[in-house]
Design an enzyme around this catalytic site. Sequence first.
Site, PDB file in Angstrom:
ATOM      1  N   LYS A  89       0.966  -1.233  -0.144  1.00 36.15           N
ATOM      2  CA  LYS A  89      -0.066   0.019   0.012  1.00 36.15           C
ATOM      3  C   LYS A  89       0.781   1.333   0.039  1.00 36.15           C
ATOM      4  O   LYS A  89       2.028   1.437   0.539  1.00 36.15           O
ATOM      5  CB  LYS A  89      -0.956  -0.109   1.389  1.00 36.15           C
ATOM      6  CG  LYS A  89      -2.216  -1.020   0.948  1.00 36.15           C
ATOM      7  CD  LYS A  89      -3.483  -1.063   1.943  1.00 36.15           C
ATOM      8  CE  LYS A  89      -4.361  -1.885   1.199  1.00 36.15           C
ATOM      9  NZ  LYS A  89      -5.318  -2.154   2.568  1.00 36.15           N
ATOM     10  N   ARG A 119      -3.742 -10.173   4.544  1.00 36.44           N
ATOM     11  CA  ARG A 119      -3.890 -10.238   3.004  1.00 36.44           C
ATOM     12  C   ARG A 119      -2.720  -9.750   2.375  1.00 36.44           C
ATOM     13  O   ARG A 119      -2.051  -8.632   2.894  1.00 36.44           O
ATOM     14  CB  ARG A 119      -5.041  -9.126   2.810  1.00 36.44           C
ATOM     15  CG  ARG A 119      -5.255  -8.839   1.370  1.00 36.44           C
ATOM     16  CD  ARG A 119      -6.278  -7.592   1.061  1.00 36.44           C
ATOM     17  NE  ARG A 119      -6.843  -7.616  -0.160  1.00 36.44           N
ATOM     18  CZ  ARG A 119      -6.232  -6.816  -1.111  1.00 36.44           C
ATOM     19  NH1 ARG A 119      -5.099  -6.092  -0.755  1.00 36.44           N
ATOM     20  NH2 ARG A 119      -6.630  -6.863  -2.382  1.00 36.44           N
TER      21      ARG A 119
END
Length: 230
Positions: free
Chosen positions: A171, A205
């Site tokens: 991210k 994840r």
Amino acid sequence: MLRPIHFQTEATRPGAQAVSTNDEMARVIPVIRRIDQQFDCIISVDTSKPEVMLEAVNSGAGIINDVCGLASEASMLAAARSNVPVCIMHMQGNPRSMQKSPYYDNVVEDVKAILLNKAKQCIDHGILKSNIIIDPGFGFGKKVHHNVTLLNRLDKLCDAGFPVLAGLSRKSMIGHLLGLPVDERVAPSVALAIIAVQKGAKIIRTHDVKPTHDAIRMVEALGMNSKNDY
Ligand code: PT1
């Protein structure tokens, strides 16, 4: 160890566009059927649409991942009927607007209260408590310092009585803090995953399954993972 495979048919990263129910169904259902036939794994379907949830679970999906946190009553009822674990994620705003001006009084307390309130609504709509997973939604309506605080205090969320899922992989907070492009974020993503596991996260994840799984196995072999019950 079973490794869930995650299917995402609608992009949810900042700025992503919506997909119609028909398009989403056509993209995801045949793939779930085929994976279910060929692999022994838990398939996680990433959707906010009740019709897709039901059809996906009928076709072999074993986890519903809804980044909208079951925002509609219909999606809550569909998740209840499907009777599989469901991940409710916190997002402030929607994927198109969420990064414009995120605001929290106290990001940890605010996110925790919203998720616990949502979990209660889920239970009231017939979802089993034991089927609820919560997720602070790193990068979803959060500035870098909000993500950093949430990770630092992830133990607070892990104390709430539900298993916590953390999605930090590749991210933009890594880009902001280290100045690395997406294709050079594996090692920092693994570092973030380890921290999340040490704070008590139970599900990670990731895009990079093997290095992340090996790193977490190492932490567990050392007994240095969190010992919380969820
Ligand atoms: C997540 C998640 C997800 N993340 C769950 N599902 C994404 N349960 C998709 C960026 O800032 O954390 N939890 N499904 C991917 N979304 C993003 C968000 C990708 C932000 C990138 C960013 O770069």
